[in-house]
Scaffold this motif. Structure first.
Motif, short mmCIF file in Angstrom:
data_model
loop_
_atom_site.label_atom_id
_atom_site.label_comp_id
_atom_site.label_asym_id
_atom_site.label_seq_id
_atom_site.Cartn_x
_atom_site.Cartn_y
_atom_site.Cartn_z
N THR A 101 1.79 6.54 -7.07
CA THR A 101 0.69 7.37 -7.56
C THR A 101 1.01 8.86 -7.44
N LEU A 102 1.57 9.25 -6.30
CA LEU A 102 1.92 10.67 -6.12
C LEU A 102 2.97 11.09 -7.15
N ALA A 103 3.93 10.20 -7.41
CA ALA A 103 4.96 10.51 -8.42
C ALA A 103 4.32 10.61 -9.80
N ASP A 104 3.47 9.63 -10.14
CA ASP A 104 2.80 9.64 -11.45
C ASP A 104 1.97 10.92 -11.64
N LEU A 105 1.32 11.38 -10.59
CA LEU A 105 0.45 12.55 -10.69
C LEU A 105 1.23 13.87 -10.53
N GLY A 106 2.51 13.77 -10.27
CA GLY A 106 3.33 14.98 -10.16
C GLY A 106 3.00 15.83 -8.95
N VAL A 107 2.61 15.19 -7.85
CA VAL A 107 2.26 15.95 -6.64
C VAL A 107 3.54 16.41 -5.94
N PRO A 108 3.70 17.71 -5.70
CA PRO A 108 4.94 18.18 -5.07
C PRO A 108 5.03 17.73 -3.61
N PRO A 109 6.29 17.67 -3.08
CA PRO A 109 6.43 17.37 -1.65
C PRO A 109 5.92 18.53 -0.83
N LEU A 110 5.75 18.31 0.48
CA LEU A 110 5.35 19.40 1.36
C LEU A 110 6.50 20.40 1.47
N HIS A 130 0.83 -1.21 0.00
CA HIS A 130 0.00 0.00 0.00
C HIS A 130 0.86 1.26 0.00
N ARG A 131 1.93 1.24 0.79
CA ARG A 131 2.84 2.40 0.82
C ARG A 131 3.46 2.63 -0.56
N ASP A 132 3.82 1.53 -1.22
CA ASP A 132 4.44 1.65 -2.54
C ASP A 132 3.45 2.24 -3.55
N PHE A 133 2.20 1.82 -3.44
CA PHE A 133 1.17 2.33 -4.36
C PHE A 133 1.00 3.85 -4.19
N ILE A 134 0.98 4.29 -2.94
CA ILE A 134 0.83 5.73 -2.67
C ILE A 134 2.01 6.50 -3.27
N ALA A 135 3.21 5.99 -3.02
CA ALA A 135 4.41 6.70 -3.50
C ALA A 135 4.40 6.79 -5.02
#
Lengths: 373, 373
Positions: free
Chosen positions: B98-107, B91-96
């Motif tokens: 997905t966020l990379a695929d969607l280009g979500v910036p870090p905090l 699950h952690r891998d999926f989140i990481a």
């Protein structure tokens, strides 16, 4: 309870009732509403002709309409024999095993097997329109959205308005652009083909999107006069009902002991509002159905995916016939809306209509008190 | 617009608004409704204490309430660190990914990472109740049904009535048997945790099932005065709203340019009523969310199944924070109801309330015309 649709159609109440039963349709029209007879079950145009003659003799000159099922896109055509060849063996095996597992008896030897509903083939739906337009019908409704333009034109040449079901504002606008006269806004709660958007959101959304270009009938979740009041408060010009009349005294389809309720009605009477599912297993498109052991079987692991329209209904038609002719309410196949939770007694059509009118009046007076106190 | 709840709570209109924003809650109470502040985002009771002090100073002595999220069954307890150990690496891998695929910036480096909503752990929800009861609150609502009996008793000892959300008549009856004072009948259309039954069917069903034992607030699909009229026509004593106030001018959560709209609001303003999905990916229980690229990723082939409550929200909390702090409305994570299709402009809370009242009055007068003509 008077809206512009009462004047337009010469009806006492703006209550439109879709039903596959001519007995129910005629009783609705006699009681001051508009009975709308579903044609999809008539594979043979001559059968529809005979039933419409009966309607003419039993509606006391009151208006009635017909409902066809004509997809916007032309689906696979052909006879049941041709279409049968397109059905995978895996699906046939699943049906046979499920009926055996559920203990569904075979049809009586003297009963003709149902060859499947062909009513939504364009050729068959067109034959329904041809036959219906020879009768004094006041409305043609299409359960799958806009009919083809030439069908709309044909109805208009006979002075007959066309209604079409919509599950979104976008579809409703397209219907009106196509020449449809009345939009039936069918919310998620409804039985049969239905979309994702709940009635309380959908109804005013479609009313506002059409902006007076066409009146809106509210459908999905209506079974009492309070719900009629809600629909009219949300801007609808009338209501479109179906499920609530499946437990009318006049409804006579499916297996029924003389003088008693039918197997289908027994199943409906005991169901709660949680006992429906929205699945593609009836026609190939999402439709809300009574949850039974039959729908459970299609939800179980290993069940095949439903086939596209019209193949899925051809696949299941004889199974539906066997289940609905049996005396076991656990295994009927029946489209019905969430209002089934309120269908707890068999009542004459005239009593149902009278409650809708009384309940509407009480609800509107209650709002007056809330407003003015 | 006056019902018995107005007298009981000392409010002008029977309009109850759940909101995670104290700015919105206070504005609702000042405008004559009942603002109900969501506590679930406060992991630290001291933070809630500070916000309730602000409420006391900004509500002009008008009534307000709080909303807790306390499951009937006690879920896994522990700190975020303990609970983190229960989350699978897949699950952690999926989140990481997905966020990379969607280009979500870090905090931003100076921003604390959200450790996940612990507010529905019994221990944390109890701390919310303890803190809230030291303030002049007029209502405690529980978003997950009946709170435990001792929590209900504790509220009653302070003279504070308890409301509980229900998605079926059976649950509503159980809540009242448990001592709950007011039932919020939450239809399928609603944002957040919601059931299968549409509002137009559910509301009168719960009203009738309770038979006067407790008043019912109608929830799910209400954003205009016409919908308030529908709810009251169907027997509710008031309405419970949430989504419609996410696009109020006072709503200030999530990333927001000074003086402008927030990323969340940008996403909501452009959505239609078809742009929601009901999924377990927010909390582990079915909740209606805005459909975005984030919900699409969970619907795609190969996505893992959501984890049970409370693990799922712990899993996704930092991802939600990163997405909602970004400036990309395509990837926000936000519970919202189907009424989002009508949330098309930013309006002050007082204007939204004024339209609800005016729209209700117009709708009820329209019904008078239909009834009396």
């Amino acid at each position: 309870m008077h809206t512009e649709l009462c004047d337009r159609f010469g009806i006492k109440y703006p209550i439109f009732v879709f039903t596959p039963s001519e007995k129910v349709a005629a009783a609705v029209s006699r009681a001051g509403g508009m009975g709308v007879l579903g044609c999809v079950r008539f594979n043979d145009a001559d059968d529809l002709e005979a039933v419409l003659q009966w309607m003419d003799e039993n509606t006391e000159g009151k208006p009635y309409g017909v409902d066809i099922v004509m997809p916007a896109k032309i689906p696979t055509e052909g006879t049941a024999v041709d279409i049968n060849k397109l059905i995978p063996q895996e699906h046939r095996d699943f049906i046979a095993k499920t009926l055996a597992d559920l203990g569904v008896p075979p049809l009586p030897e003297d009963e003709a097997k149902n060859e499947g509903v062909l009513g939504w083939l364009h050729s068959v739906a067109r034959s329904h329109v041809e036959v219906a337009l020879k009768h004094p019908i006041k409305l043609i409704a299409n359960a799958l959205g806009s009919p083809p333009k030439d069908v709309i034109d044909q109805a208009h040449e006979h002075g007959v308005p066309v209604a079409a079901l919509a599950g979104s504002a976008k579809h409703a606008q397209r219907h009106v652009e196509n020449g449809v006269d009345i939009v039936v806004a069918q919310g998620h709660e409804a039985g049969g083909h239905t979309g994702e958007i709940g009635s309380v959101v959908l109804w005013p959304e479609i009313v506002d999107a059409l902006d007076g270009k066409a009146p809106v009938l509210a459908a999905g979740g209506i079974g009492t006069g309070r719900q009629v009041a809600a629909a009219l408060a949300l801007g609808a010009s009338g209501v479109w009902m179906g499920s609530a009349f499946l437990t009318s005294a006049e409804y006579d389809l499916g297996h029924r002991e003389p003088g008693g309720t039918s197997t289908i009605q027994d199943a409906l009477l005991r169901a709660s509002s949680s006992d429906t599912v929205r699945r593609k297993i009836y026609t190939g498109k999402p439709a809300r159905l009574l949850k039974t052991k039959w729908t459970d079987a299609w939800d179980a692991e290993g069940a095949p995916d439903p086939l596209p329209m019209p193949l899925q209904n051809i696949l299941v038609s004889e199974a539906h016939q066997r289940m609905n002719e049996s005396d076991n309410p656990d295994t009927v196949a029946m489209p019905v809306g969430q209002i089934v939770g309120r269908m707890n007694e068999i009542r004459p059509v005239a009593d149902i209509i009278a409650e809708l009118v009384d309940g509407f009046e009480s609800a509107s007076r209650k709002l007056d008190t809330i407003r003015d106190s």
